[in-house]
Design an enzyme around this catalytic site. Structure first.
Site, PDB file in Angstrom:
ATOM      1  N   ASP A   1       0.866  -1.177   0.000  1.00 56.74           N
ATOM      2  CA  ASP A   1       0.000   0.000   0.000  1.00 56.74           C
ATOM      3  C   ASP A   1       0.907   1.233   0.000  1.00 56.74           C
ATOM      4  OD1 ASP A   1      -1.957   1.892   0.418  1.00 56.74           O
ATOM      5  OD2 ASP A   1      -2.691   1.096   2.298  1.00 56.74           O
TER       6      ASP A   1
ATOM      7  N   ARG B   1     -10.042 -13.743   6.092  1.00 51.10           N
ATOM      8  CA  ARG B   1      -8.843 -14.310   5.467  1.00 51.10           C
ATOM      9  C   ARG B   1      -9.204 -15.506   4.590  1.00 51.10           C
ATOM     10  NH1 ARG B   1      -4.353 -11.873   7.870  1.00 51.10           N
ATOM     11  NH2 ARG B   1      -4.482 -11.445  10.085  1.00 51.10           N
TER      12      ARG B   1
HETATM   13  P1  5GP Z   1       2.018  -0.553   3.706  1.00 45.95           P
HETATM   14  O1  5GP Z   1       3.112  -0.498   4.726  1.00 45.95           O
HETATM   15  O2  5GP Z   1       2.512  -0.875   2.322  1.00 45.95           O
HETATM   16  O3  5GP Z   1       1.180   0.703   3.727  1.00 45.95           O
HETATM   17  O4  5GP Z   1       1.001  -1.662   4.165  1.00 45.95           O
HETATM   18  C1  5GP Z   1       1.318  -2.991   4.079  1.00 45.95           C
HETATM   19  C2  5GP Z   1       0.480  -3.832   4.988  1.00 45.95           C
HETATM   20  O5  5GP Z   1      -0.745  -3.185   5.344  1.00 45.95           O
HETATM   21  C3  5GP Z   1       0.061  -5.117   4.295  1.00 45.95           C
HETATM   22  O6  5GP Z   1       1.018  -6.131   4.500  1.00 45.95           O
HETATM   23  C4  5GP Z   1      -1.269  -5.414   4.939  1.00 45.95           C
HETATM   24  O7  5GP Z   1      -1.075  -6.129   6.128  1.00 45.95           O
HETATM   25  C5  5GP Z   1      -1.840  -4.055   5.260  1.00 45.95           C
HETATM   26  N1  5GP Z   1      -2.746  -3.576   4.204  1.00 45.95           N
HETATM   27  C6  5GP Z   1      -2.515  -2.597   3.295  1.00 45.95           C
HETATM   28  N2  5GP Z   1      -3.564  -2.429   2.484  1.00 45.95           N
HETATM   29  C7  5GP Z   1      -4.488  -3.339   2.876  1.00 45.95           C
HETATM   30  C8  5GP Z   1      -5.811  -3.688   2.402  1.00 45.95           C
HETATM   31  O8  5GP Z   1      -6.366  -3.139   1.441  1.00 45.95           O
HETATM   32  N3  5GP Z   1      -6.440  -4.690   3.073  1.00 45.95           N
HETATM   33  C9  5GP Z   1      -5.888  -5.341   4.129  1.00 45.95           C
HETATM   34  N4  5GP Z   1      -6.609  -6.293   4.702  1.00 45.95           N
HETATM   35  N5  5GP Z   1      -4.653  -5.058   4.593  1.00 45.95           N
HETATM   36  C10 5GP Z   1      -3.971  -4.072   3.977  1.00 45.95           C
END
Ligand code: 5GP
Length: 196
Positions: free
Chosen positions: A120, A182
Site C-alpha cells: 500500500d 482471510r
Molecule cells: P504498507 O506499509 O505498504 O502501507 O502496508 C502494508 C500492509 O498493510 C500489508 O502487508 C497489509 O497487512 C496491510 N494492508 C494494506 N492495504 C491493505 C488492504 O487493502 N487490506 C488489508 N486487509 N490489509 C492491507
C-alpha cells in the site's frame, strides 16, 4: 486411501459472503488469482533455476498466497516466516513498522524472495528490505500479490506483482479486518467502517 480415484472437492460456495453487509464488490476472483499465481510460480522457477530460493512469508496476510505460490515453483525452495505490524486493527497505515516475529533461518549467502500480500504505502516493505539486506543475503527480491496503484510513499523495486488494484481497502485470500475474511476465496472491497 482406499477405493478408486475421487474427483477433488469443488470450491465451496461461501454463501455467508452474500449476506455480509461489510463486503463489497469482487476486486479479483479466485480463478483469476489461481491463474496469476501459477504464472508467477512459473516465472520464479525460470529465474531461480540454478539457485533455489528461500521464500520469506510476511505473516499473517501472505500465508494463503505463499502456500499456493510455493506449490507452483518447481524447485526445492525453503520457507521461513516473519511477522511485522503496521496496522493493528485499523484500516489506515500508522507508518510504524515493528518486527513481531523474526526469522528462524540465517539469510547470509541466500537468494531470498520476500512474499507479501499487499503493498500500500510501501512503508512495511521498505523497512523490511533494509532490515533483511543488512543480514547479507546473496540477493533479495520482492513478490507481492497486490500493489495499490499510486499509493507508495517509499520508493523501491517490486520484482513480481500479481495484480495492480485501486486504493480501496480489500479483504480475502489471506487479507483480513481484525482477523476476519482471510478465508474468502475472492478478493473483495471491505465497505465497513473501522473495526472495533
Ligand atoms: P504498507 O506499509 O505498504 O502501507 O502496508 C502494508 C500492509 O498493510 C500489508 O502487508 C497489509 O497487512 C496491510 N494492508 C494494506 N492495504 C491493505 C488492504 O487493502 N487490506 C488489508 N486487509 N490489509 C492491507
Amino acid at each position: 486411501m482406499s477405493g478408486g480415484a475421487r474427483p477433488g472437492p469443488e470450491r465451496r460456495p461461501q454463501s455467508w459472503v452474500g449476506v455480509d453487509p461489510m463486503l463489497g464488490s469482487v476486486v479479483v476472483t479466485a480463478d483469476e488469482i489461481a491463474r496469476r499465481v501459477e504464472e508467477l510460480g512459473a516465472q520464479i522457477t525460470l529465474d531461480y533455476a540454478a539457485r533455489p530460493p528461500l521464500l520469506v512469508g510476511v505473516l499473517k496476510g501472505a500465508f494463503v498466497f505463499l502456500a499456493d505460490l510455493s506449490r507452483f515453483i518447481e524447485l526445492p525452495v525453503e520457507m521461513d516466516f516473519m511477522a511485522v505490524g503496521s496496522y493493528g486493527a485499523a484500516t489506515k497505515t500508522s507508518g510504524v513498522v515493528r518486527i513481531v516475529k523474526d526469522l528462524d533461518l540465517d539469510l547470509s549467502g541466500r537468494d531470498v524472495i520476500v512474499v507479501e500480500d499487499i503493498v500500500d504505502s510501501g512503508l512495511t516493505l521498505s523497512y523490511l528490505r533494509k532490515s533483511l539486506l543488512a543480514r547479507g543475503p546473496a540477493s533479495l527480491a520482492i513478490c507481492t500479490l497486490l500493489l495499490k496503484t499510486g499509493q507508495q510513499q517509499a520508493s523501491f523495486d517490486v520484482d513480481y506483482v500479481g495484480f495492480e488494484i485501486p486504493p480501496d481497502f480489500v479483504v480475502g485470500y489471506g487479507l483480513d479486518v481484525a482477523e476476519r475474511y482471510r478465508n474468502l476465496a475472492d478478493l473483495r472491497v471491505y465497505v465497513g467502517g473501522e473495526p472495533e
